[in-house]
Write an enzyme that holds these catalytic residues in place. Sequence first.
Site, PDB file in Angstrom:
ATOM      1  N   TYR A  70       0.857  -1.212   0.040  1.00 13.53           N
ATOM      2  CA  TYR A  70      -0.187  -0.093   0.248  1.00 13.53           C
ATOM      3  C   TYR A  70       0.760   0.912  -0.265  1.00 13.53           C
ATOM      4  CZ  TYR A  70      -3.053   3.044   1.245  1.00 13.53           C
ATOM      5  OH  TYR A  70      -4.353   5.147   1.235  1.00 13.53           O
ATOM      6  N   GLY A 117       5.552   1.971  -4.808  1.00  8.65           N
ATOM      7  CA  GLY A 117       5.379   0.390  -4.304  1.00  8.65           C
ATOM      8  C   GLY A 117       6.063  -0.555  -5.394  1.00  8.65           C
ATOM      9  N   TYR A 133       3.073  -6.263 -13.082  1.00 10.47           N
ATOM     10  CA  TYR A 133       3.455  -7.464 -12.905  1.00 10.47           C
ATOM     11  C   TYR A 133       4.428  -8.470 -13.837  1.00 10.47           C
ATOM     12  CZ  TYR A 133       0.669  -6.683  -8.292  1.00 10.47           C
ATOM     13  OH  TYR A 133       0.980  -5.550  -7.149  1.00 10.47           O
ATOM     14  N   ASN A 161      -7.579  -4.955 -11.437  1.00 11.72           N
ATOM     15  CA  ASN A 161      -6.854  -3.900 -10.981  1.00 11.72           C
ATOM     16  C   ASN A 161      -5.499  -4.263 -12.810  1.00 11.72           C
ATOM     17  OD1 ASN A 161      -5.298  -2.096 -10.628  1.00 11.72           O
ATOM     18  ND2 ASN A 161      -4.754  -3.074  -8.324  1.00 11.72           N
TER      19      ASN A 161
END
Lengths: 172, 172
Positions: free
Chosen positions: A93, A104, A138, A131
């Site tokens: 977060y 992040g 990723y 998301n």
Amino acid sequence: MEFSYSIRPATPEDADNVVEMIEELAMFEKMLDQCKLTPQQFKEDGFGPEPYFHCLIAEVTLATGEVKVAGYALFYYIYSTFKGKNVYLEDLYVREPYRKHGIGGDLMKTVAQAAIEKGCVQYRFACVGWNTPALNFYKSNGARDLTAIEDWHMIRLEKDKMHSFAAKLGKK
Amino acid sequence: MEFSYSIRPATPEDADNVVEMIEELAMFEKMLDQCKLTPQQFKEDGFGPEPYFHCLIAEVTLATGEVKVAGYALFYYIYSTFKGKNVYLEDLYVREPYRKHGIGGDLMKTVAQAAIEKGCVQYRFACVGWNTPALNFYKSNGARDLTAIEDWHMIRLEKDKMHSFAAKLGKK
């Protein structure tokens, strides 16, 4: 906003700040009603004789010299019977004003470094399918979406169901 | 086949048997090439000063009196920042001749009992979507499929990608 940032391990003194951020994350996920963690429980579970997790804190220093807690990563070590030690990133977060500056990603990478030092050979986490920016980030770093590729589903028994299930031991 | 069964914690002496069953599970999943665990590593990671997992063994006693290892469950304790301590069932396996006698369910329930004693409030695991009998069994016991309900995806970075990701710390 101008700022610099750094990442450090959490201490018990961070409990209030981390629980506040956990609640912010829960609010963002529209799950605040499910969020029951207290600072006291965070301290006991993370910093007792048998810690259940590790936590990193991202801190920013503003142009004024003021230091603010900007985000956290919470992780623990798990196990693959095919490969050996793994790390699992439970929470990541970053507070809204400090997003899009790489904090992040750097929290995630710091977890990876800690896990490599520990001898871990895989890095696991979960992401909601809608998301897309996160999933793309990723994937661009080589991560595989095992739900998309191999149809893995995440299953959970909540407390009451877990108790009734356990009570059926020895019964079909 | 007639037999009775019992469940007990694994010891380091079970390493050969458990690794053999892990390979059988990998073969069933057509993933044997990914399976790299050795009995030595199993002993070190599970029974050292910092155990990475817990393991239960199901043993059957045949009508002849012979005792056979019939299955295993491998699990560890993880953490929910909303709820607290959780248990994660990584592997569940019962050898073919001993299936459909409730051994798998009882292994799972024994994990639930151990986790409740430990103060865990949620029980997590994964299941492939095409394994309808397993999914139905879990659902009939109150489990929720978070992938189906909330679109959660399981993501993984393999060793090489994890290293290259970690090396990007501080770089966008």
